[in-house]
Motif scaffolding. Sequence first.
Motif, PDB file in Angstrom:
ATOM      1  N   PRO A  95      46.527  68.180 -35.735  1.00 57.68           N
ATOM      2  CA  PRO A  95      47.483  67.412 -36.543  1.00 57.68           C
ATOM      3  C   PRO A  95      46.999  66.030 -36.970  1.00 57.68           C
ATOM      4  O   PRO A  95      47.746  65.287 -37.601  1.00 57.68           O
ATOM      5  N   LEU A  96      45.765  65.665 -36.651  1.00 61.54           N
ATOM      6  CA  LEU A  96      45.235  64.371 -37.070  1.00 61.54           C
ATOM      7  C   LEU A  96      44.996  64.338 -38.570  1.00 61.54           C
ATOM      8  O   LEU A  96      44.470  65.308 -39.149  1.00 61.54           O
ATOM      9  N   ASP A  97      45.342  63.224 -39.211  1.00 61.51           N
ATOM     10  CA  ASP A  97      45.008  63.086 -40.626  1.00 61.51           C
ATOM     11  C   ASP A  97      43.535  62.727 -40.777  1.00 61.51           C
ATOM     12  O   ASP A  97      42.812  62.540 -39.794  1.00 61.51           O
ATOM     13  N   VAL A  98      43.073  62.631 -42.011  1.00 66.34           N
ATOM     14  CA  VAL A  98      41.644  62.471 -42.281  1.00 66.34           C
ATOM     15  C   VAL A  98      41.084  61.170 -41.701  1.00 66.34           C
ATOM     16  O   VAL A  98      39.898  61.080 -41.355  1.00 66.34           O
ATOM     17  N   ASN A  99      41.915  60.155 -41.563  1.00 64.11           N
ATOM     18  CA  ASN A  99      41.480  58.872 -41.004  1.00 64.11           C
ATOM     19  C   ASN A  99      41.872  58.718 -39.533  1.00 64.11           C
ATOM     20  O   ASN A  99      41.815  57.624 -38.987  1.00 64.11           O
ATOM     21  N   GLY A 100      42.234  59.809 -38.912  1.00 55.48           N
ATOM     22  CA  GLY A 100      42.695  59.761 -37.533  1.00 55.48           C
ATOM     23  C   GLY A 100      41.581  59.511 -36.531  1.00 55.48           C
ATOM     24  O   GLY A 100      40.401  59.761 -36.796  1.00 55.48           O
ATOM     25  N   ALA A 101      41.971  59.020 -35.362  1.00 58.46           N
ATOM     26  CA  ALA A 101      41.033  58.762 -34.269  1.00 58.46           C
ATOM     27  C   ALA A 101      41.532  59.459 -33.014  1.00 58.46           C
ATOM     28  O   ALA A 101      42.730  59.722 -32.861  1.00 58.46           O
ATOM     29  N   ALA A 102      40.601  59.744 -32.110  1.00 56.76           N
ATOM     30  CA  ALA A 102      40.961  60.416 -30.859  1.00 56.76           C
ATOM     31  C   ALA A 102      40.232  59.776 -29.693  1.00 56.76           C
ATOM     32  O   ALA A 102      39.080  59.349 -29.830  1.00 56.76           O
ATOM     33  N   ILE A 103      40.898  59.720 -28.558  1.00 56.72           N
ATOM     34  CA  ILE A 103      40.290  59.200 -27.332  1.00 56.72           C
ATOM     35  C   ILE A 103      40.499  60.211 -26.210  1.00 56.72           C
ATOM     36  O   ILE A 103      41.631  60.634 -25.952  1.00 56.72           O
ATOM     37  N   ILE A 104      39.405  60.593 -25.586  1.00 51.82           N
ATOM     38  CA  ILE A 104      39.452  61.472 -24.427  1.00 51.82           C
ATOM     39  C   ILE A 104      38.864  60.718 -23.238  1.00 51.82           C
ATOM     40  O   ILE A 104      37.769  60.151 -23.332  1.00 51.82           O
ATOM     41  N   GLY A 105      39.588  60.696 -22.118  1.00 46.90           N
ATOM     42  CA  GLY A 105      39.092  60.045 -20.909  1.00 46.90           C
ATOM     43  C   GLY A 105      39.217  60.967 -19.721  1.00 46.90           C
ATOM     44  O   GLY A 105      40.219  61.674 -19.581  1.00 46.90           O
ATOM     45  N   LEU A 106      38.198  60.969 -18.878  1.00 43.66           N
ATOM     46  CA  LEU A 106      38.224  61.835 -17.694  1.00 43.66           C
ATOM     47  C   LEU A 106      37.234  61.344 -16.650  1.00 43.66           C
ATOM     48  O   LEU A 106      36.309  60.590 -16.975  1.00 43.66           O
ATOM     49  N   PRO A 107      37.404  61.769 -15.399  1.00 41.29           N
ATOM     50  CA  PRO A 107      36.441  61.380 -14.363  1.00 41.29           C
ATOM     51  C   PRO A 107      35.058  61.935 -14.680  1.00 41.29           C
ATOM     52  O   PRO A 107      34.927  63.051 -15.187  1.00 41.29           O
ATOM     53  N   SER A 108      34.054  61.159 -14.397  1.00 40.28           N
ATOM     54  CA  SER A 108      32.690  61.610 -14.684  1.00 40.28           C
ATOM     55  C   SER A 108      32.255  62.681 -13.690  1.00 40.28           C
ATOM     56  O   SER A 108      32.759  62.758 -12.557  1.00 40.28           O
ATOM     57  N   LEU A 109      31.321  63.496 -14.118  1.00 41.71           N
ATOM     58  CA  LEU A 109      30.757  64.512 -13.232  1.00 41.71           C
ATOM     59  C   LEU A 109      30.094  63.856 -12.025  1.00 41.71           C
ATOM     60  O   LEU A 109      30.180  64.362 -10.895  1.00 41.71           O
TER      61      LEU A 109
END
Length: 226
Positions: free
Chosen positions: A148-162
């Motif tokens: 559902p992101l528009d063309v100028n959208g941004a995303a952030i994913i955060g998680l514990p490192s391996l």
Amino acid sequence: MDTPKTKEAQYQVIVEAAQERGYETLGLRGSESWYQDPKHIVFRLSRYKFVSKMLSGRNHVLEVGCGDAFGTRIVQAEVGKLTAIDFDPVFIEDVNKRMLPRWQFDARVHDMLDGPVAGNFDAVYSLDVLEHIEPAKEKLFLKNAFEPLDVNGAAIIGLPSLESQPYASVQSKLGHINCKSAPDLKKLMAEFFHNVFIFSMNDEVVHTGFHKMANYVFAIGAGKRS
């Protein structure tokens, strides 16, 4: 009932506010963290603070996997509108029970593996969720999250490192089936975005230092691939 008077006048508003609207609670997860390991509250809220500054000014933001949404308000304060989803009805019920008019947002049950969220968003973020997704389903999860992101959208994913997993608690390890190193997270996000920026985190400090010594990693994606 007489209102107690504080010795310094500037604190009187705190007493009056507590009498007027009561005390706020931390939520299911936040309450347990405060009991078991108080410093983890700081780490968790710092992740939300980072997201809030990266997405400041966005019109409509989607949080994927909000849990008890204890940190959600930090992002909400910086954006126009926020929608939060979680696949567990227990958490969403908790969120809606504690919802206040001043901090109203849409919190609903949705499993991202079942399909995208209806609506249009110019940003999406997901903290401490991807590590719970089976590797075989991670691309479906991200595809639906970013749909559902528009063309100028941004995303952030955060998680514990391996690299952090030898030091993780027994409880954490039960759900951590898909932690990633920073290069692997960047490679995965690059399948969905032309630009991917990696940040490391140790405790409450976000930085660009040596990723193998980080206990948490963020990826910011911009320029959505068609």
